[in-house]
Design a protein around this motif. Structure first.
Motif, PDB file in Angstrom:
ATOM      1  N   HIS A 358      46.377  10.146 -23.173  1.00 45.76           N
ATOM      2  CA  HIS A 358      46.612  11.339 -23.987  1.00 45.76           C
ATOM      3  C   HIS A 358      45.697  12.489 -23.603  1.00 45.76           C
ATOM      4  CE1 HIS A 358      48.863   8.483 -26.363  1.00 45.76           C
ATOM      5  NE2 HIS A 358      47.776   7.742 -26.544  1.00 45.76           N
ATOM      6  N   ASN A 360      42.633  12.678 -24.099  1.00 41.85           N
ATOM      7  CA  ASN A 360      41.614  12.962 -25.115  1.00 41.85           C
ATOM      8  C   ASN A 360      40.333  12.171 -24.851  1.00 41.85           C
ATOM      9  OD1 ASN A 360      42.648  10.517 -25.763  1.00 41.85           O
ATOM     10  ND2 ASN A 360      42.947  10.905 -27.960  1.00 41.85           N
ATOM     11  N   GLU A 361      40.194  11.586 -23.636  1.00 39.07           N
ATOM     12  CA  GLU A 361      38.956  10.864 -23.310  1.00 39.07           C
ATOM     13  C   GLU A 361      38.263  11.596 -22.164  1.00 39.07           C
ATOM     14  OE1 GLU A 361      40.098   6.806 -22.413  1.00 39.07           O
ATOM     15  OE2 GLU A 361      41.590   6.888 -24.022  1.00 39.07           O
TER      16      GLU A 361
END
Ligand SMILES: *[C@@H]1O[C@H](CO)[C@@H](O)[C@H](O)[C@H]1NC(C)=O
Ligand SMILES: *[C@@H]1O[C@H](CO)[C@@H](O)[C@H](O)[C@H]1NC(C)=O
Ligand SMILES: *[C@@H]1O[C@H](CO)[C@@H](O)[C@H](O)[C@H]1NC(C)=O
Ligand SMILES: *[C@@H]1O[C@H](CO)[C@@H](O)[C@H](O)[C@H]1NC(C)=O
Ligand SMILES: *[C@@H]1O[C@H](CO)[C@@H](O)[C@H](O)[C@H]1NC(C)=O
Length: 538
Positions: A358, A360-361
């Motif tokens: 996603h 988001n890391e």
């Protein structure tokens, strides 16, 4: 006419004969006979007839008889006389009073014989034998010298080389085509060939011509009768005998065989496709295909992944935020950190420094950049920027990749702080904390150890006795006067006193002296210091 001349010469000769000087070395003489007419008497015989008596009856006994008688007669006769006669020796002719040598065309007595010699030969004026000119032979000098010889009497060997003929008269070399030089020992100079090296060499482009035939030997890369044509495509080198090694339509240099690759290929044989992301001639252009579009190595044209279109594949087939068949599914990517969401699969392409399905890391430790693929190079516990990979050094280190420890006297982030440790204390490059030398303590090592302690961190207790001072650094004792030993535990030996017990007591009539002051311990009845005086009697 001839008769007339001959007649004239004859009469002239007759006259000259008389005038020749016998002293002339070219005058020869001989005996000559000649006839003179003389009147001579002789006994002229005649037939005398007489008669004798005989028995011949018919004639009356008278016979006729004959007898030869002589009478003196006269007649004309020729007598041979001899006289010495002078004339020019053979090989000479008479001219006035002189004998002149025969001219070169005549020989013999009176130079009356015509020479038979040919080719400029002289003839011996006496014998008529021919003396050949250089280059000729034969009894009339009618023949040239045999090949390979020349000169007077054909005695000299010819010195000409490379099949040259030699002038029989002079020995001069007449070179065969293709040769030159005095002895025809040299090839025609470059650019010429043939007879007398007079033919111009027709070879172009550095071709060399055969010294005899003029045939061209072409340099590498050229062919044709006069080396005017480059090697046919696909060949190169000497005689165009080598095959070009270039692949993928690369052209090869007709001389060296070096490959000139077509757009999209590289390598010395054009065997390699352009590296990923480049295209064109010498792979010098950068591809500009987005969203994993494939770039043609030759033209740079982009072949888009499914779901994209446009010349550079930058157009999504689905509207922003949607993907999948019919563009019905929402994209799962964190919009902050996402470059694109695949319009077919919904896969997220993260911004550099971000990862995960996603996006988001942030990158895992030790990696950074596009797709978090690049390993960090930072050392000594430094932080690595997740996007750029740049290093933020841990305190105590500096440098691009934080490989350099702080210099002595500095510490902290960027080594930008200055240490403040005193009295030889060392400073931690990380936080600047001081490690004091023995005998010192405190944050900046300005405090000496309290009395009675010494050593690192003042953590040792002094062992000095009898009020001796103790060195804060090594604990050694400085004894007070009157004491001795490592810990000052021994009194001064008898007869000594003072610091280090180094002074000697100077007492008479005494029991030693005070170990500290040296005052004499006088025996009873004595006083003074030194105790040399008796006590005053009381
Ligand atoms: C080129 O051709 C000539 C004549 O045919 C020959 O003598 C020579 O050896 C050839 N050279 C090479 C390198 O093939
Ligand atoms: C990333 O997003 C997904 C879906 O929103 C969520 O399940 C996950 O916990 C998030 N991870 C982090 C590290 O925030
Ligand atoms: C260290 O140096 C960098 C670059 O010179 C600077 O950006 C940063 O603020 C410095 N850090 C400190 C703690 O001084
Ligand atoms: C200081 O002395 C104490 C007690 O004697 C000991 O426990 C401690 O480890 C010592 N510290 C150092 C740094 O030697
Ligand atoms: C005492 O002895 C020590 C060691 O032998 C020496 O260093 C010191 O100078 C002496 N002191 C005096 C006053 O003689």
């Amino acid at each position: 006419m001839a008769l007339f001349v001959a007649g004239l010469a004859a009469s002239f000769l007759l006259q000259a004969t008389l005038a020749l000087n016998p002293e002339d070395p070219n005058v020869c003489s001989h005996w000559e006979s000649y006839a003179v007419t003389v009147q001579e008497s002789y006994a002229h015989p005649f037939d005398q007839i007489y008669y004798t008596r005989c028995t011949d009856i018919l004639n009356w006994f008278k016979c006729t008889r004959h007898r030869i008688s002589y009478k003196t007669a006269y007649r004309r006769g020729l007598r041979t006389m001899y006289r010495r006669r002078s004339q020019c020796c053979p090989g000479y002719y008479e001219n006035g009073d002189f004998c002149i040598r025969c001219d070169s065309d005549h020989w013999g007595p009176h130079c009356s014989n015509r020479c038979q010699c040919q080719n400029g030969a002289l003839c011996n004026p006496i014998t008529g034998a021919c003396v050949c000119a250089a280059g000729f032979r034969g009894w009339r000098c009618e023949e040239l010298c045999a090949p390979g010889t020349h000169g007077k009497g054909c005695q000299l060997p010819c010195q000409c080389r490379h099949g040259a003929s030699c002038d029989p008269r002079t020995g001069e070399c007449l070179c065969a085509p293709g040769y030159t030089g005095v002895y025809c020992e040299e090839l025609c100079p470059p650019g010429s060939h043939g007879a007398h090296c007079e033919l111009r060499c027709p070879c172009q482009n550095g071709g060399t011509c055969h010294h005899i035939t003029g045939e061209c030997a072409c340099p590498p890369g050229w062919t044709g009768a006069v080396c005017a044509q480059p090697c046919p495509p696909g060949t190169f080198g000497q005689n165009c005998s080598q095959d070009c090694p270039c692949h993928h339509g690369g052209q090869c240099d007709h001389v060296t065989g070096q490959c000139h690759c077509t757009a999209g290929y590289m390598g010395d044989r054009c065997q390699e496709e352009c590296p990923f992301g480049t295209f064109g001639f010498q792979c010098s252009q950068r591809c500009d295909c987005h969203n994993r579009g494939q770039c043609s190595p030759s033209t740079g044209a982009c072949e888009c992944e499914p779901g994209y279109k446009g010349p550079r594949c930058q157009e999504r087939l689905c509207p922003e935020g949607l993907h999948g068949p019919g563009c019905l599914l929402p994209c799962p990517c964190d919009p902050e950190n996402t470059i694109s969401c695949h319009p077919v699969t919904g896969a997220c392409t993260c911004q550099p420094g971000w990862s995960g399905h996603h996006c988001n890391e942030s990158c895992p430790a030790g990696y950074y950049g596009d797709g978090c693929q690049l390993p960090c190079t930072c050392q000594n516990g430094a932080d690595c920027h997740s996007v750029t990979g740049s290093c933020t050094c841990a305190p105590g280190f500096m440098g691009e990749v934080c490989a350099v420890p702080c210099a002595a006297g500095t510490y902290g982030p960027n080594c930008s702080s200055v240490c403040s440790c005193n009295n030889g204390g060392t400073c931690s490059p990380v936080d600047g904390s001081c490690t004091c030398r023995e005998g010192w303590q405190g944050v900046d090592c300005t405090l000496p150890c309290p009395s009675g302690t010494w050593g690192l961190n003042c953590n040792e207790s002094c062992a000095c006795a009898h009020g001796a001072a103790c060195s804060p650094s090594d604990g050694s004792c400085t004894c007070t006067p009157g004491w001795l030993g490592d810990t000052c535990e021994l009194p001064c030996p008898d007869g000594t006193f003072g610091l280090n017990c180094s002074e000697r007591c100077d007492c008479s009539h005494a029991d030693g002296c005070d170990p500290v002051t040296g005052h004499c311990c006088c025996l009873a009845g004595w006083t003074g210091n030194p105790s040399a005086l008796p006590l005053p009697r009381s």
